[in-house]
Design a protein around this motif. Structure first.
Motif, short mmCIF file in Angstrom:
data_model
loop_
_atom_site.label_atom_id
_atom_site.label_comp_id
_atom_site.label_asym_id
_atom_site.label_seq_id
_atom_site.Cartn_x
_atom_site.Cartn_y
_atom_site.Cartn_z
N SER A 90 -0.52 9.91 16.52
CA SER A 90 -0.51 8.45 16.59
C SER A 90 -1.76 7.83 15.97
N ASN A 91 -2.76 8.62 15.62
CA ASN A 91 -4.00 8.10 15.04
C ASN A 91 -4.22 8.58 13.61
N THR A 92 -3.16 9.02 12.95
CA THR A 92 -3.30 9.50 11.58
C THR A 92 -3.51 8.33 10.61
N TYR A 93 -3.90 8.67 9.39
CA TYR A 93 -3.90 7.68 8.31
C TYR A 93 -2.44 7.38 7.98
N ILE A 94 -2.17 6.16 7.57
CA ILE A 94 -0.79 5.68 7.41
C ILE A 94 0.02 6.49 6.40
N PHE A 105 13.44 9.17 7.22
CA PHE A 105 13.35 9.83 8.52
C PHE A 105 12.61 8.95 9.52
N LYS A 106 12.60 9.38 10.77
CA LYS A 106 11.94 8.61 11.83
C LYS A 106 10.64 9.29 12.26
N PRO A 107 9.50 8.59 12.12
CA PRO A 107 8.25 9.16 12.62
C PRO A 107 8.18 9.02 14.14
N VAL A 108 7.89 10.12 14.81
CA VAL A 108 7.72 10.10 16.26
C VAL A 108 6.23 10.35 16.53
N LEU A 109 5.56 9.31 17.03
CA LEU A 109 4.12 9.39 17.19
C LEU A 109 3.75 10.04 18.52
N VAL A 110 2.75 10.94 18.44
CA VAL A 110 2.27 11.69 19.59
C VAL A 110 0.76 11.49 19.69
N GLU A 111 0.27 11.32 20.88
CA GLU A 111 -1.16 11.05 21.09
C GLU A 111 -2.05 12.25 20.75
N PRO A 112 -3.29 11.95 20.31
CA PRO A 112 -4.24 13.03 20.02
C PRO A 112 -4.97 13.50 21.28
N ASP A 113 -5.65 14.62 21.14
CA ASP A 113 -6.63 15.07 22.14
C ASP A 113 -7.86 14.19 21.96
N ILE A 114 -8.32 13.54 23.01
CA ILE A 114 -9.43 12.61 22.90
C ILE A 114 -10.73 13.30 22.50
N LYS A 115 -10.82 14.61 22.68
CA LYS A 115 -12.05 15.33 22.32
C LYS A 115 -12.10 15.69 20.83
N GLU A 313 -18.76 3.66 7.79
CA GLU A 313 -17.36 3.30 7.59
C GLU A 313 -16.60 3.50 8.90
N ILE A 314 -15.39 2.97 8.96
CA ILE A 314 -14.53 3.16 10.12
C ILE A 314 -13.24 3.82 9.66
N HIS A 315 -12.99 5.02 10.17
CA HIS A 315 -11.76 5.76 9.82
C HIS A 315 -10.96 6.05 11.12
N TYR A 316 -10.15 5.06 11.56
CA TYR A 316 -9.68 3.89 10.83
C TYR A 316 -9.68 2.73 11.79
N PRO A 317 -9.81 1.47 11.32
CA PRO A 317 -9.95 0.35 12.24
C PRO A 317 -8.67 -0.03 12.98
N ILE A 318 -7.50 0.27 12.40
CA ILE A 318 -6.24 -0.16 13.00
C ILE A 318 -5.32 1.04 13.19
N PRO A 319 -4.80 1.26 14.40
CA PRO A 319 -3.83 2.34 14.61
C PRO A 319 -2.57 2.11 13.77
N LYS A 332 4.38 -0.14 19.44
CA LYS A 332 2.92 -0.14 19.46
C LYS A 332 2.32 -0.22 20.86
N THR A 333 3.12 -0.01 21.88
CA THR A 333 2.62 -0.19 23.25
C THR A 333 2.27 1.12 23.95
N ASN A 334 2.62 2.25 23.36
CA ASN A 334 2.52 3.51 24.11
C ASN A 334 1.43 4.46 23.64
N PHE A 335 0.40 3.92 22.98
CA PHE A 335 -0.59 4.83 22.40
C PHE A 335 -2.01 4.42 22.78
N PRO A 336 -2.33 4.47 24.07
CA PRO A 336 -3.67 4.05 24.52
C PRO A 336 -4.80 4.93 24.00
N ILE A 337 -4.55 6.22 23.83
CA ILE A 337 -5.62 7.10 23.34
C ILE A 337 -5.92 6.79 21.89
N ALA A 338 -4.88 6.63 21.08
CA ALA A 338 -5.10 6.26 19.68
C ALA A 338 -5.85 4.94 19.60
#
Length: 369
Positions: A90-94, A105-115, A313-319, A332-338
């Motif tokens: 869910s935090n990848t580059y677009i 196809f349909k992208p299914v976003l999955v949260e990252p490991d915060i570490k 720089e910021i990689h990346y400013p917007i999820p 866009k409501t289910n990705f608090p870690i991203a």
């Protein structure tokens, strides 16, 4: 001003060789898919511990062509108008998400490991449905994902793995290189990458010989024989001149990576504990395409550094899920870690052009913030 990146200085040690090879390139008069591309493909395949490498126009094309080739070989046909699903962080580059959408196809976003900021294998398994065909792990910032766990999941559910290795040239996990775990894997040679061209460029690595032939055709108008077109293809060929430059720089890639690792070590040993630093783990060889720290007052920190003549720089400013282009496409409501990562992440200078003294200067300013 200490720049975040200076591509002139980063490439300066290669100028003489670039100029020599450019003159030879002009004299040769072969500008598309010539010997330089062919030789680079062999050399990068060997470097990346892969059987095949196919040079393409850029990193986005690499991922898009891979998915089109996989859809052809493995029949990603849609049933009852339900789209094939591809799992991505869910935090990848677009670009990773665009490649999926471009193939319908349909992208299914999955949260990252915060570490680590890389896709969390535990969350991958939760997201799998009967429509899932592939997992696209992204080796963000030059750190390989937990590929052992991801491979176990892929095997368990009979899924394909496609690595987005655009930021991970030379990175490895358990001595296995990024770009050698998946059935096919995409690289970018954007100029700021550790292996950067002097313009756009990309490549695909694979150990599957049948897939190699499909991809080679797709990158060249769907043609394996000139003027005979078997597929609906692309015009996405690694430029012959860029391949010439990349061959020169590839010889120094380990040196570039080691330089960045040395600078990263200085950061890691000297930045105060206020900053959340990149995690260092056993069996991971990180190449620090980006040295990303996190801080709750990221924007103030960035401004403070700029006032002290240090660019960041910021990689990346917007999820991805909050990008205007993807409104109505992604929830866009289910990705608090991203969201947390994107709001607090900051990339510090760590280029091939930077010296140890440059890094110590950054540390000195940061530690008084």
């Amino acid at each position: 001003m200490l720049p975040y990146e200076n591509l002139n200085q980063s490439n300066k040690s290669f100028f003489k060789d670039y100029q020599t090879k450019f003159n030879q390139f002009l004299e040769k008069g072969w500008f598309i898919l010539g010997n330089e591309v062919a030789e680079f493909e062999k050399e990068f395949a060997q470097y990346s511990q892969s059987k095949h490498c196919i040079g393409v126009g850029n990193g986005l094309d690499a991922l898009s062509i891979i998915l089109k080739a996989l859809a052809e070989k493995y029949d990603f046909s849609q049933n009852n108008n339900e789209k094939t699903e591809i799992i991505v962080p869910s935090n990848t580059y677009i670009a990773t998400i665009l490649a999926i959408l471009q193939n319908g196809f349909k992208p299914v976003l999955v949260e990252p490991d915060i570490k680590t900021y890389n896709i969390n294998p535990v969350e991958i398994e939760k997201a799998i449905t009967p429509k899932t065909k592939a997992i696209m792990p992204v080796h963000l910032y030059g750190k390989v994902c937990q590929m052992d766990k991801i491979q176990e999941i892929a095997t368990k559910y009979n899924l394909l793995i496609v690595e987005d290795a655009a930021q991970a040239h030379g990175a490895n996990f358990n001595n296995q290189k990024a770009g050698s775990f998946g059935i096919a894997n995409g690289f970018s040679f954007y100029p700021t990458k550790n292996l950067g061209a002097l313009g756009d460029g990309g490549a695909i690595t694979t150990n599957d010989s049948e897939l190699n032939e499909i991809i080679r055709s797709l990158r060249n108008y769907g043609s394996s024989k000139k003027y005979y077109n078997e597929k609906i293809g692309y015009n996405s060929r690694l430029d012959e001149l860029q391949a010439t430059f990349l061959r020169i720089k590839l010889q120094k890639l380990d040196e570039i990576n080691n330089h960045k690792r040395k600078l990263a070590k200085i950061y890691l040993e000297n930045l105060k504990s206020d900053f959340i630093l990149p995690v260092v783990e056993k069996n991971f060889h990180d190449v620090y395409h980006i040295f990303a720290i996190r801080h709750e007052k990221r924007n103030e920190l960035k401004e403070f550094l700029l006032k002290n003549e240090i660019q960041t720089e910021i990689h990346y400013p917007i999820p991805p899920a909050e990008q205007k282009a993807l409104e109505g496409v992604l929830d866009k409501t289910n990705f608090p870690i991203a969201k947390q990562v994107h709001q607090t992440i900051l990339s510090l200078p760590i280029s091939y052009c930077h010296t140890e003294n440059d890094i110590l200067r950054v540390i000195e300013v940061m530690n008084i913030f």
